[in-house]
Write a protein that holds these residues in place. Structure first.
Motif, PDB file in Angstrom:
ATOM      1  N   VAL A   1       0.833  -1.204   0.000  1.00  0.00           N
ATOM      2  CA  VAL A   1       0.000   0.000   0.000  1.00  0.00           C
ATOM      3  C   VAL A   1       0.865   1.250   0.000  1.00  0.00           C
ATOM      4  CG1 VAL A   1      -1.651   1.333   1.360  1.00  0.00           C
ATOM      5  CG2 VAL A   1      -1.977  -1.134   1.074  1.00  0.00           C
ATOM      6  N   VAL A   2       1.891   1.265   0.848  1.00  0.00           N
ATOM      7  CA  VAL A   2       2.766   2.436   0.944  1.00  0.00           C
ATOM      8  C   VAL A   2       3.448   2.721  -0.386  1.00  0.00           C
ATOM      9  CG1 VAL A   2       4.922   3.271   1.960  1.00  0.00           C
ATOM     10  CG2 VAL A   2       3.151   2.302   3.433  1.00  0.00           C
ATOM     11  N   GLU A   3       3.969   1.693  -1.030  1.00  0.00           N
ATOM     12  CA  GLU A   3       4.691   1.908  -2.292  1.00  0.00           C
ATOM     13  C   GLU A   3       3.759   2.389  -3.394  1.00  0.00           C
ATOM     14  OE1 GLU A   3       6.697  -1.768  -3.044  1.00  0.00           O
ATOM     15  OE2 GLU A   3       8.284  -1.368  -1.573  1.00  0.00           O
ATOM     16  N   ARG A   4       2.550   1.874  -3.441  1.00  0.00           N
ATOM     17  CA  ARG A   4       1.607   2.315  -4.474  1.00  0.00           C
ATOM     18  C   ARG A   4       1.194   3.767  -4.269  1.00  0.00           C
ATOM     19  NH1 ARG A   4      -2.385  -3.032  -4.903  1.00  0.00           N
ATOM     20  NH2 ARG A   4      -0.815  -4.429  -5.776  1.00  0.00           N
ATOM     21  N   LEU A   5       0.998   4.164  -3.013  1.00  0.00           N
ATOM     22  CA  LEU A   5       0.595   5.538  -2.751  1.00  0.00           C
ATOM     23  C   LEU A   5       1.760   6.515  -2.859  1.00  0.00           C
ATOM     24  CD1 LEU A   5      -1.921   5.034   0.190  1.00  0.00           C
ATOM     25  CD2 LEU A   5      -2.435   5.625  -2.183  1.00  0.00           C
ATOM     26  N   LYS A   6       2.953   6.041  -2.551  1.00  0.00           N
ATOM     27  CA  LYS A   6       4.132   6.904  -2.629  1.00  0.00           C
ATOM     28  C   LYS A   6       4.325   7.437  -4.037  1.00  0.00           C
ATOM     29  CE  LYS A   6       9.080   6.928  -1.556  1.00  0.00           C
ATOM     30  NZ  LYS A   6      10.224   6.103  -1.078  1.00  0.00           N
ATOM     31  N   ALA A   7       3.972   6.635  -5.042  1.00  0.00           N
ATOM     32  CA  ALA A   7       4.110   7.063  -6.431  1.00  0.00           C
ATOM     33  C   ALA A   7       3.231   8.272  -6.733  1.00  0.00           C
ATOM     34  CB  ALA A   7       3.751   5.899  -7.358  1.00  0.00           C
ATOM     35  N   GLN A   8       2.201   8.487  -5.915  1.00  0.00           N
ATOM     36  CA  GLN A   8       1.321   9.641  -6.106  1.00  0.00           C
ATOM     37  C   GLN A   8       1.567  10.733  -5.072  1.00  0.00           C
ATOM     38  OE1 GLN A   8      -2.674   9.117  -7.461  1.00  0.00           O
ATOM     39  NE2 GLN A   8      -2.508   6.901  -7.395  1.00  0.00           N
ATOM     40  N   GLY A   9       2.649  10.586  -4.322  1.00  0.00           N
ATOM     41  CA  GLY A   9       2.986  11.601  -3.333  1.00  0.00           C
ATOM     42  C   GLY A   9       2.109  11.564  -2.100  1.00  0.00           C
ATOM     43  N   ILE A  10       1.581  10.382  -1.772  1.00  0.00           N
ATOM     44  CA  ILE A  10       0.664  10.246  -0.641  1.00  0.00           C
ATOM     45  C   ILE A  10       1.306   9.366   0.428  1.00  0.00           C
ATOM     46  CG2 ILE A  10      -1.581   9.376   0.098  1.00  0.00           C
ATOM     47  CD1 ILE A  10      -2.624   9.981  -2.696  1.00  0.00           C
TER      48      ILE A  10
END
Length: 373
Positions: free
Chosen positions: A20-29
């Motif tokens: 979850v963290v890696e997927r959201l990190k790509a969007q700056g979240i």
């Protein structure tokens, strides 16, 4: 090992958090990992942090105290609007809190001044769920009052979705929240640290490829813990849905009539009799009941049907002829079932694949026994 018990797989939880963290990190979240459903269990919180969560969030100070006592020092945000009677403790235990009431924020500010610190306030805005939140038209006035208040700093704004009214986020609501964030920054003449776009219910929308706008944080609990979308109940691709298993013991096995001898019309009985066997069949009684969990949130194993439940007896029918008294039956849980089972005093929590120091530690809350495996 006695039952009932919850088996929590920390490897799967770390994987879910990391994914979850890696997927959201790509969007700056960033991700604030929510620990309220597991009653602030430190090992589970640590697994979420090891998966990359930026910080922790919980709704109850009892859980926060437990996390701090276990030595967790990362920032913790209080999710539920603080009780006026708890503001002193909120300031000492939590770096930030979500708020809607000026009276509470004023008390937090006074407590922070007494403690020689500054408390971060995140204002919740009503965006359609109709639970907590300041109406958007009233936000500028509240923002100005917080800005003028020593002892606190306005760290951000946030919104809630799909909790009380089941209303999921959509593009229009998220654009509106982004506009409110930009207007608040203009009013404060500085950037906001946190623009929180919701909880696990926001995750599918965020990962759909739609621009997240100004959103830079989500509060994620259910998606990490159970790997599902809270709105649809569907599995989120790439996440484990079986990080938690509820295991209970068979205390009776017998063949009984499909229906009672006398006609039963008691509404309470009808409510709790979920399924009646269509013919005489093998029934099991499992040492589990309403006092332990939300039975409607349990997934029956293959070949099992739920017959009914009382306070401490779970009755199921099964085609499995091998089970006997003392056998164990395993159930998967939804969020409600997990939350109630974790809080039940008679259910042990078993931590699988714990990579910490390796010594067992009793869980402080609710007198629950904690076992490391």
């Amino acid at each position: 090992m006695s039952g009932p018990r919850i088996e929590a797989d920390l490897v799967k939880l770390r994987h879910n958090a990391r994914t979850v963290v890696e997927r959201l990190k790509a969007q700056g979240i960033s991700v604030s990992a929510v620990t309220k459903a597991v009653c602030g269990e430190p090992a589970i919180a640590q697994a979420m942090l090891e998966g990359g969560a930026a910080n922790l969030a919980d709704a109850r100070l009892r859980n926060v105290r437990k996390l701090r006592k276990a030595g967790i020092t990362c920032p913790i945000t209080l999710l539920r609007t603080p009780m006026l009677s708890q503001t002193n403790e909120v300031v000492t235990l939590c770096e930030a809190s979500y708020n809607t009431e000026i009276a509470v924020i004023s008390a937090l500010a006074a407590a922070a001044i007494r403690c020689g610190t500054v408390h971060n306030v995140i204002l919740m805005v009503e965006m359609g769920d109709l639970r907590e939140g300041i109406m958007p038209k009233n936000l500028p006035n509240v923002v100005q009052q917080v800005e003028d208040m020593p002892g606190v700093i306005l760290a951000g704004i946030g919104a809630n979705f799909a909790c009380l009214s089941g209303i999921p986020p959509d593009a229009a609501k998220m654009r509106a929240l982004s506009r409110l964030a930009s207007a608040t920054e203009r009013q404060c003449a500085r950037p906001l640290q946190t623009i929180s776009g919701g909880n696990s219910a926001t995750l599918p929308w965020t990962l759909s490829g739609t621009s997240a706008g100004r959103i830079n944080n989500l509060r994620i609990g259910e998606a990490i813990l159970l790997g599902v979308d809270p709105v649809s109940g569907d599995r989120i691709n790439g996440l484990f849905t079986d990080a938690f298993t509820l295991v209970a013991e068979v205390i009776e096995t017998d063949t009984k009539p499909a229906s009672p001898v006398n006609n039963m019309t008691d509404p309470a009985w009808l409510r709790d009799c979920f399924t009646r066997a269509s013919k005489n069949g093998r029934r099991l009684i499992v040492a589990l009941g309403h006092q332990d969990t939300d039975v409607s949130g349990l997934a029956m194993p293959a070949g099992y049907r739920l017959v009914g439940v009382t306070s401490d007896h779970l009755v199921v029918s099964t085609t499995d002829a091998s089970l006997e008294v003392g056998s164990k039956v395993s159930f998967q849980m939804n969020y409600s079932a997990l939350m109630r089972a974790m809080a039940a005093p008679d259910i042990e929590t078993i931590l699988l694949h714990d990579i910490r120091a390796g010594h067992a530690r009793d869980s402080e809350a609710f007198g629950k026994q904690l076992v490391l495996v």
